[in-house]
Design an enzyme around this catalytic site. Structure first.
Site, PDB file in Angstrom:
ATOM      1  N   TRP A  68       0.844  -1.196   0.000  1.00 15.91           N
ATOM      2  CA  TRP A  68       0.000   0.000   0.000  1.00 15.91           C
ATOM      3  C   TRP A  68       0.880   1.247   0.000  1.00 15.91           C
ATOM      4  O   TRP A  68       1.216   1.785   1.059  1.00 15.91           O
ATOM      5  CB  TRP A  68      -0.920  -0.017   1.226  1.00 15.91           C
ATOM      6  CG  TRP A  68      -2.006  -1.048   1.096  1.00 15.91           C
ATOM      7  CD1 TRP A  68      -3.157  -0.907   0.380  1.00 15.91           C
ATOM      8  CD2 TRP A  68      -2.045  -2.346   1.684  1.00 15.91           C
ATOM      9  NE1 TRP A  68      -3.913  -2.055   0.476  1.00 15.91           N
ATOM     10  CE2 TRP A  68      -3.255  -2.956   1.266  1.00 15.91           C
ATOM     11  CE3 TRP A  68      -1.180  -3.074   2.499  1.00 15.91           C
ATOM     12  CZ2 TRP A  68      -3.612  -4.255   1.656  1.00 15.91           C
ATOM     13  CZ3 TRP A  68      -1.535  -4.357   2.883  1.00 15.91           C
ATOM     14  CH2 TRP A  68      -2.743  -4.930   2.457  1.00 15.91           C
ATOM     15  N   HIS A 103      -6.703   2.226   1.888  1.00 13.63           N
ATOM     16  CA  HIS A 103      -7.837   1.322   1.664  1.00 13.63           C
ATOM     17  C   HIS A 103      -8.930   1.657   2.677  1.00 13.63           C
ATOM     18  O   HIS A 103      -8.701   2.479   3.580  1.00 13.63           O
ATOM     19  CB  HIS A 103      -7.423  -0.154   1.733  1.00 13.63           C
ATOM     20  CG  HIS A 103      -6.632  -0.541   2.960  1.00 13.63           C
ATOM     21  ND1 HIS A 103      -6.281  -1.836   3.245  1.00 13.63           N
ATOM     22  CD2 HIS A 103      -6.126   0.194   4.002  1.00 13.63           C
ATOM     23  CE1 HIS A 103      -5.593  -1.884   4.388  1.00 13.63           C
ATOM     24  NE2 HIS A 103      -5.492  -0.657   4.845  1.00 13.63           N
ATOM     25  N   ARG A 106      -3.309   6.208  -3.148  1.00 13.19           N
ATOM     26  CA  ARG A 106      -2.034   5.477  -3.123  1.00 13.19           C
ATOM     27  C   ARG A 106      -1.001   6.203  -3.963  1.00 13.19           C
ATOM     28  O   ARG A 106      -1.330   6.733  -5.034  1.00 13.19           O
ATOM     29  CB  ARG A 106      -2.225   4.049  -3.661  1.00 13.19           C
ATOM     30  CG  ARG A 106      -3.032   3.202  -2.712  1.00 13.19           C
ATOM     31  CD  ARG A 106      -3.095   1.740  -3.107  1.00 13.19           C
ATOM     32  NE  ARG A 106      -4.140   1.082  -2.325  1.00 13.19           N
ATOM     33  CZ  ARG A 106      -4.532  -0.151  -2.484  1.00 13.19           C
ATOM     34  NH1 ARG A 106      -3.959  -0.914  -3.393  1.00 13.19           N
ATOM     35  NH2 ARG A 106      -5.499  -0.661  -1.736  1.00 13.19           N
ATOM     36  N   GLN A 131     -13.220   2.463  -2.833  1.00 15.64           N
ATOM     37  CA  GLN A 131     -13.369   1.062  -2.436  1.00 15.64           C
ATOM     38  C   GLN A 131     -14.689   0.919  -1.683  1.00 15.64           C
ATOM     39  O   GLN A 131     -15.223   1.915  -1.166  1.00 15.64           O
ATOM     40  CB  GLN A 131     -12.233   0.620  -1.503  1.00 15.64           C
ATOM     41  CG  GLN A 131     -10.919   0.339  -2.220  1.00 15.64           C
ATOM     42  CD  GLN A 131      -9.893  -0.357  -1.334  1.00 15.64           C
ATOM     43  OE1 GLN A 131     -10.018  -0.400  -0.109  1.00 15.64           O
ATOM     44  NE2 GLN A 131      -8.865  -0.900  -1.959  1.00 15.64           N
ATOM     45  N   VAL A 142      -6.453 -10.962   7.512  1.00 15.38           N
ATOM     46  CA  VAL A 142      -7.403 -12.081   7.392  1.00 15.38           C
ATOM     47  C   VAL A 142      -6.664 -13.408   7.455  1.00 15.38           C
ATOM     48  O   VAL A 142      -5.482 -13.504   7.137  1.00 15.38           O
ATOM     49  CB  VAL A 142      -8.204 -12.026   6.059  1.00 15.38           C
ATOM     50  CG1 VAL A 142      -9.238 -10.928   6.083  1.00 15.38           C
ATOM     51  CG2 VAL A 142      -7.287 -11.899   4.869  1.00 15.38           C
ATOM     52  N   ALA A 181     -14.500 -10.338   6.083  1.00 12.57           N
ATOM     53  CA  ALA A 181     -14.392  -8.966   5.557  1.00 12.57           C
ATOM     54  C   ALA A 181     -14.014  -9.049   4.083  1.00 12.57           C
ATOM     55  O   ALA A 181     -13.511 -10.081   3.613  1.00 12.57           O
ATOM     56  CB  ALA A 181     -13.345  -8.181   6.333  1.00 12.57           C
TER      57      ALA A 181
HETATM   58  C1  YSA Z   1      -8.960  -7.625   1.655  1.00  2.06           C
HETATM   59  C2  YSA Z   1      -9.361  -8.467   2.673  1.00  2.06           C
HETATM   60  C3  YSA Z   1     -10.296  -7.973   3.558  1.00  2.06           C
HETATM   61  O1  YSA Z   1     -10.689  -8.819   4.617  1.00  2.06           O
HETATM   62  C4  YSA Z   1     -10.845  -6.731   3.460  1.00  2.06           C
HETATM   63  C5  YSA Z   1     -10.412  -5.885   2.442  1.00  2.06           C
HETATM   64  C6  YSA Z   1      -9.480  -6.334   1.536  1.00  2.06           C
HETATM   65  C7  YSA Z   1      -9.003  -5.428   0.468  1.00  2.06           C
HETATM   66  C8  YSA Z   1      -7.713  -4.730   0.846  1.00  2.06           C
HETATM   67  N1  YSA Z   1      -7.942  -3.746   1.870  1.00  2.06           N
HETATM   68  C9  YSA Z   1      -7.178  -4.010  -0.363  1.00  2.06           C
HETATM   69  O2  YSA Z   1      -7.077  -2.818  -0.414  1.00  2.06           O
HETATM   70  N2  YSA Z   1      -6.869  -4.843  -1.371  1.00  2.06           N
HETATM   71  S1  YSA Z   1      -6.365  -4.343  -2.812  1.00  2.06           S
HETATM   72  O3  YSA Z   1      -5.190  -3.556  -2.679  1.00  2.06           O
HETATM   73  O4  YSA Z   1      -6.234  -5.496  -3.665  1.00  2.06           O
HETATM   74  O5  YSA Z   1      -7.520  -3.407  -3.337  1.00  2.06           O
HETATM   75  C10 YSA Z   1      -8.862  -3.875  -3.397  1.00  2.06           C
HETATM   76  C11 YSA Z   1      -9.526  -3.385  -4.653  1.00  2.06           C
HETATM   77  O6  YSA Z   1      -9.373  -1.970  -4.769  1.00  2.06           O
HETATM   78  C12 YSA Z   1      -8.872  -3.939  -5.913  1.00  2.06           C
HETATM   79  O7  YSA Z   1      -9.404  -5.206  -6.234  1.00  2.06           O
HETATM   80  C13 YSA Z   1      -9.255  -2.896  -6.935  1.00  2.06           C
HETATM   81  O8  YSA Z   1     -10.557  -3.115  -7.392  1.00  2.06           O
HETATM   82  C14 YSA Z   1      -9.228  -1.620  -6.127  1.00  2.06           C
HETATM   83  N3  YSA Z   1      -7.950  -0.931  -6.329  1.00  2.06           N
HETATM   84  C15 YSA Z   1      -6.784  -1.152  -5.688  1.00  2.06           C
HETATM   85  N4  YSA Z   1      -5.839  -0.311  -6.141  1.00  2.06           N
HETATM   86  C16 YSA Z   1      -6.413   0.443  -7.091  1.00  2.06           C
HETATM   87  C17 YSA Z   1      -7.750   0.048  -7.215  1.00  2.06           C
HETATM   88  N5  YSA Z   1      -8.594   0.641  -8.089  1.00  2.06           N
HETATM   89  C18 YSA Z   1      -8.090   1.623  -8.851  1.00  2.06           C
HETATM   90  N6  YSA Z   1      -6.812   2.058  -8.806  1.00  2.06           N
HETATM   91  C19 YSA Z   1      -5.941   1.493  -7.935  1.00  2.06           C
HETATM   92  N7  YSA Z   1      -4.713   1.955  -7.884  1.00  2.06           N
END
Ligand code: YSA
Length: 332
Positions: free
Chosen positions: A157, A175, A201, A215, A258, A300
């Site tokens: 992140w 997030h 980010r 999100q 998780v 979650a």
């Molecule tokens: C995972 C487990 C949990 O129990 C709860 C939440 C999560 C998600 C975790 N917090 C997270 O942020 N995962 S992630 O980095 O893979 O992002 C989740 C979603 O946000 C991605 O699948 C995507 O749809 C979106 N995302 C992430 N970075 C992005 C983005 N969308 C646009 N631009 C980006 N740079």
């Protein structure tokens, strides 16, 4: 045109002329008025011609009054003509027969529309929608989620830190997961919430990545919640958003908050497309919020509404969402 008696008609003529002038409401009426009162064969000329029949003294008096009347009527006429010209100019430039144009009405941003659709799907399954701060403390964004300082997962992140003389632990949330900790800290189970909101980010943009995006987080905590509840809820969500026959796939994934962790993909024209990360809330995360992890369990998930909207609407570049181009925005 009425006959004018010179000796008594200067005042009568004035009265008639002024009253007729006041009711002349168009250029045509004004011109008729001019001909009637000031024209060569008009009423004032007739009055002046009649002066010859008067006694010399009376002629002087009536003549002076008649000349004064002419001067007044000339100037009244000029003033009215000027007014008529200026109102004609406005009327002339305005085509009142043109059909009206529909005023442009605003609409909801495509991200907002998608967020509302997603949250509504979960609301109907008993989840409550809440919101949280975009400027967040390191504690909630990382530590409470089992990502202490120095943990390699922090690199996942890329963080935009808030420059502050007073605090060195403030950041733009990367997030929506910090809201898991905030909700648990202030509530007792059962908990079922969805949390939409902006995330930031420090990463370079491309067709599927923005440096700010939305999100939708989900959290359910209670006694006896199992992985089957997670799967059932997310299956149902996928069917509501992508259609009844949509195939869904879960694969192992890693998130420090998780255990076990998964990602969920949907079958999109024969390709598996990942749409969210999820898992069973880590016992340590439950304990961090003061919950007894031997009593409570939970699941979650976190997803990106822009990515989901891209799939549904065949949008090839995520940057369209935030470039404020009305040609894009008005298509929704
Ligand atoms: C995972 C487990 C949990 O129990 C709860 C939440 C999560 C998600 C975790 N917090 C997270 O942020 N995962 S992630 O980095 O893979 O992002 C989740 C979603 O946000 C991605 O699948 C995507 O749809 C979106 N995302 C992430 N970075 C992005 C983005 N969308 C646009 N631009 C980006 N740079």
């Amino acid at each position: 045109m009425s006959e004018v008696q010179p000796s008594e008609s200067v005042e009568q003529l004035r009265e008639a002329a002024v009253s007729a002038l006041n009711s002349a409401d168009s250029s045509e009426h004004l011109e008729s008025w001019r001909v009637e009162f000031l024209g060569r064969k008009g009423r004032l000329t007739a009055l002046l011609r009649g002066l010859g029949s008067l006694e010399i003294e009376e002629r002087k008096i009536v003549g002076a009054a008649a000349n004064l009347l002419r001067a007044d009527l000339d100037s009244f006429y000029e003033e009215r003509e000027r007014q008529a010209k200026s109102s004609n100019a406005v009327v002339g430039s305005l085509d009142v027969t043109l059909p009206g144009r529909k005023p442009a009405v605003g609409g909801l941003h495509p991200s907002t529309q998608m967020i509302r659709e997603i949250t509504q799907a979960f609301n109907e399954m008993g989840f409550q929608t809440i919101e949280g701060p975009e400027i967040e403390l390191e504690k909630y964004n990382f530590d409470m989620l089992n990502i202490p300082a120095g943990h390699p997962a922090r690199d996942q992140w890329d963080t935009i830190w808030v420059d502050s003389e007073k605090y060195d632990d403030v950041l733009l949330r990367t997030h929506t997961s910090p809201m898991q900790a905030r909700v648990m800290e202030n509530n007792t189970p059962p908990i079922r919430v969805v949390v939409p909101g902006k995330c930031y980010r420090y990463e370079s943009t491309d067709s599927t990545h923005e440096w700010h995006f939305n999100q939708v987080e989900g959290l359910a905590v209670d006694t006896g919640i199992t992985f089957a509840d997670l799967k059932g809820t997310l299956y149902e969500f996928a069917r509501r958003i992508f259609g009844q026959s949509r195939k869904v796939r879960f694969r192992c994934d890693y998130f420090p908050f998780v255990e076990p962790g998964v990602d969920m993909s949907i079958d999109w024209n024969g390709r598996w497309i990942e749409i969210l990360g999820a898992g069973m809330v880590h016992p340590q995360v439950l304990e961090n919020s003061g919950y007894d992890s031997s009593k409570y369990t939970g699941f979650a998930f976190g997803m990106g509404p822009e990515r989901i909207s891209m799939l549904r609407n065949e949008i090839t570049d995520i940057r369209h969402f935030f470039s404020n181009d009305l040609r894009f925005l008005t298509q929704f």
